[in-house]
Design an enzyme around this catalytic site. Structure first.
Site, PDB file in Angstrom:
ATOM      1  N   ASP A 117       0.823  -1.204   0.000  1.00 13.06           N
ATOM      2  CA  ASP A 117       0.000   0.000   0.000  1.00 13.06           C
ATOM      3  C   ASP A 117       0.862   1.261   0.000  1.00 13.06           C
ATOM      4  O   ASP A 117       1.940   1.299   0.588  1.00 13.06           O
ATOM      5  CB  ASP A 117      -0.885  -0.012   1.249  1.00 13.06           C
ATOM      6  N   GLU A 127       1.002  -0.568  -5.187  1.00  9.94           N
ATOM      7  CA  GLU A 127       0.057   0.525  -5.425  1.00  9.94           C
ATOM      8  C   GLU A 127       0.909   1.790  -5.514  1.00  9.94           C
ATOM      9  O   GLU A 127       1.299   2.359  -4.496  1.00  9.94           O
ATOM     10  CB  GLU A 127      -0.966   0.649  -4.297  1.00  9.94           C
TER      11      GLU A 127
END
Length: 728
Positions: A409, A462
């Site tokens: 993330d 990401e």
């Protein structure tokens, strides 16, 4: 001044006072058995809960009573013998009497190799040594605790077993590595515990959860739970043998992104194993990606502000339940991806913030250590112990829970020192630049360890910037991720489908520009949870037009996405056109499937997954420019585009998108070969809720050159639809 409890037994008064105050930093120097080698043996015990203490021999016989020194419960006395020996203690308090082993008679927990690897920052199986481990030492059952807190003056393990009194179980400090350790006899799996620390100035800090606990209390409670390393009964050998081939660049990868708490509310891990696995099989997705499962105090963070980086959240049951969920998915041929959050951590008092009274895990300078967007702390990636902690967390999920991939993330926030900061609010790197060199080294290190220690597992970034070579090997100068989310593709294409069809002819580039950079990385095309929150609305709600057009647009969009190069990711609910914006506190609106339009959308996504998996042309060359060929990207006037997906030795698939609500008859498209072709998928089909315009039966390619190809097809293009056509 000395306090004498027995002839020949001396206990410095300062040590007694420090133990009773709970400020002694070296309890093993005072407590336990001392002497031997010619010196008289003595035993010292701090037991404020007892009125009397006696030393017992191995046969249970009383060897010597201990004398109480002062009012706080310090006991000391001599015992017969010349060399140290195993002993037990008997405690008496009023009518109650009990026996226990003395924690301060046991040897060190960490070995020399542990100290060396910890000092080097290369203890990649850190979780096998730090944390709370049920163990047997010298024939005694108990729990071995170890925690890194180099700047603390004193660390104790506390729980109901000692009335949460930090004076009673102070730990031994391993000076060289800053780890505190203690074996506590008689504790068991399921016992609650925390650490009580005194900071560098002797200040008592808020009780801390164990950074390496393997289980936590269900929030809002915050204690750690004694739980051994996960030892699940696995039945997924078949999957594990095939995993590497199922996660390569040339494999079909279609990901169903899931928030475990709101897919269907009220399900625990075992119920999810049954219901989610069956649903994903029905839908044809290859993988499930879970929003963070690691323990997190705030449900509204969706898991993206974790504290327990080694503990599956207790919201859905015990750790074994999560292992059974993974095992069931694997047995059903479904891969498991976890969202993993190494970018930042929350400032909750029981977590990593100010852990030992210092900025142990983050930077002291808020320009480096505080993320204003999320009000969280940023890890100090340049500190080898912190990097080691995070690397061990990544490897833990792959090792102990058979997880197949980690979606990392907020990578962009890690890569740039000036991420979301204005001039003067960040500190340049040693070269004066904005790149976070320590974070880059950390990410490369994690990805290399995953590659070396768990072949076949992958990491997915990401990452929303143009940082180069994110998904390229470390040895070639890349970051080493397996795939990267294509945020630019998502932004452009979703923006296109929000537009009224009458304006789309001016924005065809939003659909075609992605191919300019489609092979600069190995991409996943993400329609993730981030696109259906914070007032954006649902996917179906973002589509242009009236209700019929919204459904047609979303079906056409899905068809375009599944035909486009790149692996696929769809957040739960999108597959049946959930109409409400996602709410983590509510289940998906499954009742919508009683409506034919929603049921048709679900069937379309299942059929897209089937075609994607079945046809090598649609997946084998996802990451290779030889697998794609524009037929016509330039018919912006009609908002039509067409392209081929290809794979060596396989039939090509022609995708044609007509993105206005106008039927186009006898629309000629060039194709690479003559003969018979057939329509294999039409997003406007009646079974999907469409108007059923299309090309039933066979299609005969004419030997009529068009679009620079030797043959051509005359097609009927349904309104707001994508069709797939292939040689018969």
């Amino acid at each position: 001044m000395n306090v004498t409890s027995k002839p020949g037994e001396l206990v410095p008064e300062s040590d007694v006072a420090a133990i009773m105050r709970g400020t002694h930093g070296d309890p093993f120097r005072v407590l336990g058995m001392h002497g031997g080698g010619g010196a008289p043996l003595s035993v010292r015990v701090f037991a404020p809960q007892a009125a009397e203490v006696a030393v017992l021999g191995q046969g249970g016989e009383v060897l010597a009573p201990l004398e109480r020194i002062g009012a706080e419960g310090f006991f000391a006395g001599t015992v017969p013998g010349e060399e140290k020996f195993p002993y037990r203690l008997r405690f008496v308090s009023g009518p109650h009497e009990w026996e226990a082993d003395d924690p301060y008679r046991f040897p060190e927990v960490l070995g020399e190799l542990d100290e060396y690897l910890l000092g080097e920052g290369r203890h990649y199986q850190l979780y096998t040594r730090l944390g709370a481990h049920p163990a047997e030492i010298e024939g005694v059952q108990g729990v071995s605790f170890a925690v890194w807190a180099p700047n603390a003056r004193r660390v104790s393990v506390v729980g109901a077993f000692n009335a949460w009194d930090g004076r009673r179980h102070p730990m031994r400090k391993r000076i060289g590595v800053g780890v505190w350790e203690l074996f506590v006899p008689g504790l068991h799996t399921g016992d609650l515990y925390k650490y009580e620390l005194l900071g560098p100035s002797g200040e008592r800090l808020p009780l801390k959860s164990d950074p390496l606990s393997f289980a936590q209390e269900a929030p809002p409670a915050t204690a750690s739970v004694v739980h051994g390393l996960p030892e699940a009964e696995w039945h997924d050998a078949g999957w594990m043998q095939e995993r590497e081939s199922r996660q390569r660049r040339d494999a079909p990868i279609s990901i169903y992104e899931v928030h475990a708490g709101s897919w269907r509310q009220g399900l625990d891990y075992d119920a999810l194993a049954e219901e989610l696995s069956a649903y994903v099989r029905e839908m044809g997705f290859t993988h499930v990606e879970f929003l963070p499962i690691s323990e997190h105090p705030f449900t509204g963070s969706w898991g993206y502000q974790p504290i327990g980086l080694f503990a599956p959240t207790a919201r859905f049951g015990p750790p074994e339940g999560f292992a059974r969920l993974v095992d069931r998915l694997h047995r059903d041929g479904i891969g498991v991806i976890l969202d993993w959050v190494p970018a930042h951590f929350p400032s909750d008092a029981h977590g990593l913030a100010n852990f030992d009274g210092t900025h142990l895990y983050d930077h002291a300078d808020p320009r480096q250590g505080f993320h204003r967007d999320w009000n969280t702390q940023i890890y100090n990636f340049g500190r080898q112990e912190v990097a080691n902690f995070l690397q061990a967390s990544a490897l833990f999920w792959l090792d102990r829970y058979h997880v197949d991939a980690l979606r990392v993330d907020a990578v962009a926030s890690m890569l740039y020192l000036d991420y979301s900061r204005n001039a003067g609010e960040w500190v340049p790197n040693r070269h004066g630049g904005r790149e976070n060199l320590e974070a880059i080294d950390f990410l490369r290190g994690v990805n290399e360890r995953v590659r070396l220690d768990h072949p076949g597992c992958i990491t997915i970034a990401e990452e929303s910037t143009a940082f180069p070579q994110v998904s390229r090997p470390v040895e070639d100068g890349g970051l080493g991720f397996g795939f990267k989310w294509n945020m630019g593709w998502m932004h452009d294409t979703l923006g296109y489908f929000r537009r009224d069809p009458i304006h789309r002819k001016h924005h065809q580039n939003d659909l075609t520009f992605g191919m300019v950079y489609a092979y600069s990385e190995d991409f996943v095309l993400p329609l993730s949870h981030d696109e259906v929150v914070h007032g954006k609305g649902s996917l179906i709600g973002q589509m242009a037009g009236d209700r019929w057009q919204k459904f047609a647009n979303l079906r056409a969009y899905f068809g375009f996405m599944w035909a486009h190069p790149g692996k696929k990711l769809l957040f739960m609910g999108g597959e049946f056109a959930q109409e409400r914006e996602w709410n983590h506190d509510a289940s998906l609106d499954w009742h919508l499937l009683d409506d034919p339009s929603h049921a048709g959308m679900k069937r379309l996504v299942a059929d897209l997954n089937r075609e994607y998996r079945k046809r090598p042309a649609l997946h084998r060359m996802d990451c290779d420019p030889e697998g794609f060929e524009w037929i016509d990207a330039g018919d912006s006037e009609n908002s039509v585009l067409s392209f081929l997906r290809k794979a060596p030795g396989e039939k090509p698939v022609l995708a044609v998108c007509n993105l206005t609500p106008v039927v186009r008859s006898d629309y000629r498209i060039g194709v690479p070969e003559g003969g018979e072709w057939r329509e294999i998928l039409n997003s406007d089909a009646a079974i999907y809720g469409g108007s059923d315009v299309g090309n039933p039966g066979g299609l005969q390619a004419e030997e009529f050159s068009w679009h620079g190809r030797p043959a051509s097809l005359r097609l009927t293009l349904p309104p707001l639809a994508t069709i797939f056509v292939t040689p018969a």
